[in-house]
Design a protein around this motif. Structure first.
Motif, PDB file in Angstrom:
ATOM      1  N   GLU A 110       0.821  -1.223   0.000  1.00 55.75           N
ATOM      2  CA  GLU A 110       0.000   0.000   0.000  1.00 55.75           C
ATOM      3  C   GLU A 110       0.844   1.258   0.000  1.00 55.75           C
ATOM      4  OE1 GLU A 110      -2.530  -0.660   3.332  1.00 55.75           O
ATOM      5  OE2 GLU A 110      -3.822  -2.016   2.193  1.00 55.75           O
ATOM      6  N   HIS A 111       2.146   1.092   0.265  1.00 56.50           N
ATOM      7  CA  HIS A 111       3.059   2.242   0.239  1.00 56.50           C
ATOM      8  C   HIS A 111       4.496   1.731   0.069  1.00 56.50           C
ATOM      9  CE1 HIS A 111       3.728   0.998   4.358  1.00 56.50           C
ATOM     10  NE2 HIS A 111       2.427   1.172   4.604  1.00 56.50           N
ATOM     11  N   ASP A 112       5.427   2.674  -0.059  1.00 58.82           N
ATOM     12  CA  ASP A 112       6.824   2.313  -0.312  1.00 58.82           C
ATOM     13  C   ASP A 112       7.437   1.459   0.793  1.00 58.82           C
ATOM     14  OD1 ASP A 112       6.782   3.492  -2.697  1.00 58.82           O
ATOM     15  OD2 ASP A 112       7.926   5.289  -2.129  1.00 58.82           O
ATOM     16  N   GLY A 113       6.986   1.709   2.048  1.00 57.02           N
ATOM     17  CA  GLY A 113       7.488   0.928   3.181  1.00 57.02           C
ATOM     18  C   GLY A 113       7.184  -0.550   2.996  1.00 57.02           C
ATOM     19  N   HIS A 114       5.929  -0.859   2.656  1.00 58.79           N
ATOM     20  CA  HIS A 114       5.527  -2.246   2.386  1.00 58.79           C
ATOM     21  C   HIS A 114       6.385  -2.833   1.266  1.00 58.79           C
ATOM     22  CE1 HIS A 114       1.132  -1.848   4.014  1.00 58.79           C
ATOM     23  NE2 HIS A 114       1.939  -2.342   4.926  1.00 58.79           N
TER      24      HIS A 114
END
Ligand SMILES: Nc1ncnc2c1ncn2[C@@H]1O[C@H](COP(=O)(O)OP(=O)(O)OP(=O)(O)O)[C@@H](O)[C@H]1O
Ligand SMILES: [Mg+2]
Length: 245
Positions: free
Chosen positions: A76-80
């Motif tokens: 869902e975002h760059d961290g994931h």
């Protein structure tokens, strides 16, 4: 009966209009060898599957996480995206050199999901994986104290843990932090380090707090080799679809 005699006998007994599959001894021999190969491949695969099932049963992976894989970890975002890519690489490059990991972050951020995905992947490749909280580990060790039969001693259990390909400690920081607990963790990490076995740790604490709890000796060993320290610094996935009250 040898193949030649067998073919001769076969020719004599089968009706004239039926053409035998093998006219020559060499063809029959070739076919036999091919069947033997297929059969032994099947046996090898069957034994592999039995070993995988056995390793999975002993892995300590809880029902909730049985189906956790890299595929069902949603981005869902760059961290994931980053943690998924690094953990995938970790699992694919895992071999018999030390590669430890530490996953830190708030509750529900997917630490167990990805640690289990690594575990499930390695088990499918024939590796032994064991995931446990320190408190469960201590309970198990304490249960060996009253054993009279010397079959399940503390020493044997610690030895067993030292041989697992990947041992994952969950919920670091929730334990009692007694002196005995520290000695045991030290012993396990030390033995695993000397036998070049990898260890994983999951915690809600930050790196500084985890270092204070476990001590520099353990953290120093955890940092050895191609080790991975990931911060899961995003919100919980658990309350993603929660209705606001
Ligand atoms: N990116 C994601 N995609 C799909 N499922 C996810 C994702 N992140 C977390 N989950 C799911 O959310 C639930 C909670 O995640 P998980 O147990 O891995 O969190 P955790 O970081 O270990 O939390 P805690 O610190 O409370 O133990 C699990 O069912 C997990 O499969
Ligand atoms: Mg967890």
């Amino acid at each position: 009966m040898n193949n030649k005699k067998f073919l001769k006998k076969l020719k004599n007994i089968i009706p004239i209009h039926i053409i035998p599959k093998f006219q020559y001894e060499t063809d029959l021999l070739k076919w036999n060898k091919k069947q033997e190969k297929i059969f032994s491949k099947k046996i090898i695969q069957k034994n592999k599957n039995i070993k995988i099932k056995k390793n999975f049963k002993k892995s300590g992976i809880k029902k909730l996480y049985i189906n956790c894989s890299f595929k069902n970890y949603h981005i869902e975002h760059d961290g994931h995206k980053k943690v998924l890519s690094l953990t995938k690489d970790y699992a694919k490059n895992f071999n018999n050199h030390i590669s430890n990991f530490i996953f830190l972050g708030r509750p529900g951020t997917g630490k167990n999901h990805l640690a289990t995905a690594i575990g499930n992947y390695l088990i499918s490749k024939g590796k032994k994986v064991f995931i446990t909280t320190i408190s469960n580990l201590m309970l198990k060790i304490k249960s060996t104290f009253n054993n009279q039969d010397k079959k399940n001693t503390e020493e044997k259990f610690i030895n067993y843990l030292s041989k697992i390909d990947l041992l994952i400690f969950d919920e670091i920081g929730i334990q009692t932090q007694s002196k005995y607990e520290k000695i045991i963790i030290n012993q396990i990490i030390d033995r695993r380090y000397s036998s070049k076995k990898s260890t994983g740790m999951l915690s809600n604490l930050n790196f500084y707090e985890i270092k204070t709890i476990l001590g520099e000796r353990i953290i120093d060993r955890m940092k050895f080799g191609n080790s991975l320290c990931l911060n899961f610094n995003w919100n919980s996935y658990r309350n993603k679809n929660q209705i606001k009250l």
